[in-house]
Design an enzyme around this catalytic site. Structure first.
Site, PDB file in Angstrom:
ATOM      1  N   SER A 147       0.830  -1.198   0.000  1.00  0.00           N
ATOM      2  CA  SER A 147       0.000   0.000   0.000  1.00  0.00           C
ATOM      3  C   SER A 147       0.869   1.254   0.000  1.00  0.00           C
ATOM      4  O   SER A 147       1.691   1.425  -0.904  1.00  0.00           O
ATOM      5  CB  SER A 147      -0.954  -0.040   1.188  1.00  0.00           C
ATOM      6  OG  SER A 147      -1.968   0.918   1.053  1.00  0.00           O
ATOM      7  N   GLU A 245      -9.743  -4.195  -6.337  1.00  0.00           N
ATOM      8  CA  GLU A 245      -9.329  -2.924  -5.752  1.00  0.00           C
ATOM      9  C   GLU A 245      -9.633  -1.717  -6.635  1.00  0.00           C
ATOM     10  O   GLU A 245      -9.552  -1.794  -7.868  1.00  0.00           O
ATOM     11  CB  GLU A 245      -7.825  -2.940  -5.483  1.00  0.00           C
ATOM     12  CG  GLU A 245      -7.374  -3.950  -4.455  1.00  0.00           C
ATOM     13  CD  GLU A 245      -5.935  -3.722  -4.054  1.00  0.00           C
ATOM     14  OE1 GLU A 245      -5.629  -2.604  -3.582  1.00  0.00           O
ATOM     15  OE2 GLU A 245      -5.124  -4.638  -4.220  1.00  0.00           O
ATOM     16  N   HIS A 275      -7.453  -5.515  -1.098  1.00  0.00           N
ATOM     17  CA  HIS A 275      -6.240  -4.726  -0.874  1.00  0.00           C
ATOM     18  C   HIS A 275      -5.237  -5.498  -0.016  1.00  0.00           C
ATOM     19  O   HIS A 275      -5.555  -5.965   1.078  1.00  0.00           O
ATOM     20  CB  HIS A 275      -6.632  -3.419  -0.194  1.00  0.00           C
ATOM     21  CG  HIS A 275      -5.539  -2.432  -0.042  1.00  0.00           C
ATOM     22  ND1 HIS A 275      -4.876  -1.861  -1.113  1.00  0.00           N
ATOM     23  CD2 HIS A 275      -4.968  -1.892   1.066  1.00  0.00           C
ATOM     24  CE1 HIS A 275      -3.978  -1.002  -0.676  1.00  0.00           C
ATOM     25  NE2 HIS A 275      -4.004  -1.008   0.640  1.00  0.00           N
TER      26      HIS A 275
END
Length: 305
Positions: A147, A245, A275
């Site tokens: 991320s 996502e 995610h």
């Protein structure tokens, strides 16, 4: 079809969304979420941990049995720049360490909004430089993260190039937070199925970005927004993202940019995954397969056979 095991991550994200909607705790609640991120993963057998006591940035080592002596991995955690840390990410990092055979440094960089960019980039670069000081050649160091940590791993590689330093050996980014300006169409098409960010939408992402940027370091900075960068000269990259996502198109756009600039890119888009689905390491086949791919990619890049 997605495995039944993988649904647990979507359930966790929906629970987070419900808690967030019903609470006024804001960032403290978000940090609590990320501190418990490890709960879906198993312990990686044969991996031990050691607290960093002498480095410039706090963190932990994840050390797989039989680790390579001349190579290492720097793992930069995600958490939207606001949360996360070595505690919540240690299991994921340990599974990646075991798959690659690399001693892995998981750092606790400064968090926003108390510390805004470039603090996170500065800390990540300082950790990389410390690994070099320990004797690891830059080309024997892998930059990895998930991320926002995946975006930071990419930013460190860009910063190494821009400062004329020797480049890292590879970049591995899980669900990298590249599209901070939400230009990708999957912010619309995947909103109904993205259990993490779908409810936040473009406005939610904009609020998040406002927490870690400044007037000087805003969403147009190439170190924050990879889609505004020039990827020329980056090392081989493995980019992995879940097909459910909202970030998918942004990752695909960056992969295309990098390939056009001569960068070796392996792009993995796993259907129906959420995610950073790798957080289910040891618990879901999709996560295990992706981490095994990480191992193969890194070992090939570093000639670890």
């Amino acid at each position: 079809m997605a495995s039944k095991e993988s649904e647990k991550l979507a359930e966790l994200y929906r629970y987070w969304g419900d808690r967030r909607a019903a609470s006024n705790e804001g960032i403290p609640l978000i940090r609590d979420f990320y501190a418990d991120y490890h709960q879906l993963a198993t312990e990686a057998e044969g991996v031990s941990y050691a607290t960093v006591t002498d480095g410039p940035i706090p963190g932990i080592w994840a050390i797989p049995a039989g680790a390579a002596g001349d190579a290492a991995m720097l793992y930069i955690h995600g958490g939207a720049y606001l949360g996360g840390g070595s505690t919540g990410h240690r299991k994921l990092a340990a599974h990646a360490a075991k798959a690659t055979g690399l001693r892995t440094l998981v750092i606790d960089y400064r968090l926003a909004p108390e510390h805004r960019m470039p603090a996170q980039l500065e800390d990540s670069r300082a950790a990389f430089d410390w690994l070099v000081e320990l004797g690891y050649a830059p080309e024997r160091i892998v930059l990895a993260g998930d991320s926002s940590g995946g975006a930071l791993a990419t930013a460190v590689a860009l910063h190494l190039r821009d400062t004329g330093a020797k480049q890292a050996g590879a970049v591995v980014a899980y669900s990298p937070y590249y599209d901070v300006e939400t230009v990708g169409s999957t912010f619309d098409t995947n909103a109904p199925v993205d259990a993490m960010a779908g409810r936040l939408g473009r406005e939610g992402i904009a609020r998040n970005v406002s927490n870690f940027t400044t007037e000087e370091w805003d969403a147009s900075s190439p170190y924050i927004n990879a889609l505004r960068s020039d990827p020329t000269g980056l090392p081989p990259m493995l980019l992995s993202v879940g097909g459910a996502e909202v970030l998918v198109e942004g990752v695909e756009m960056f992969a295309k940019m990098a390939i056009e600039k001569g960068v070796e890119v392996e792009l993995e888009v796993v259907p129906e995954m959420q995610h950073v689905f790798q957080f289910m390491a040891g618990s879901a086949p999709e996560a295990d397969e992706s981490i095994a791919k990480t191992g193969r990619f890194v070992r090939q890049c570093l000639n670890l056979f």
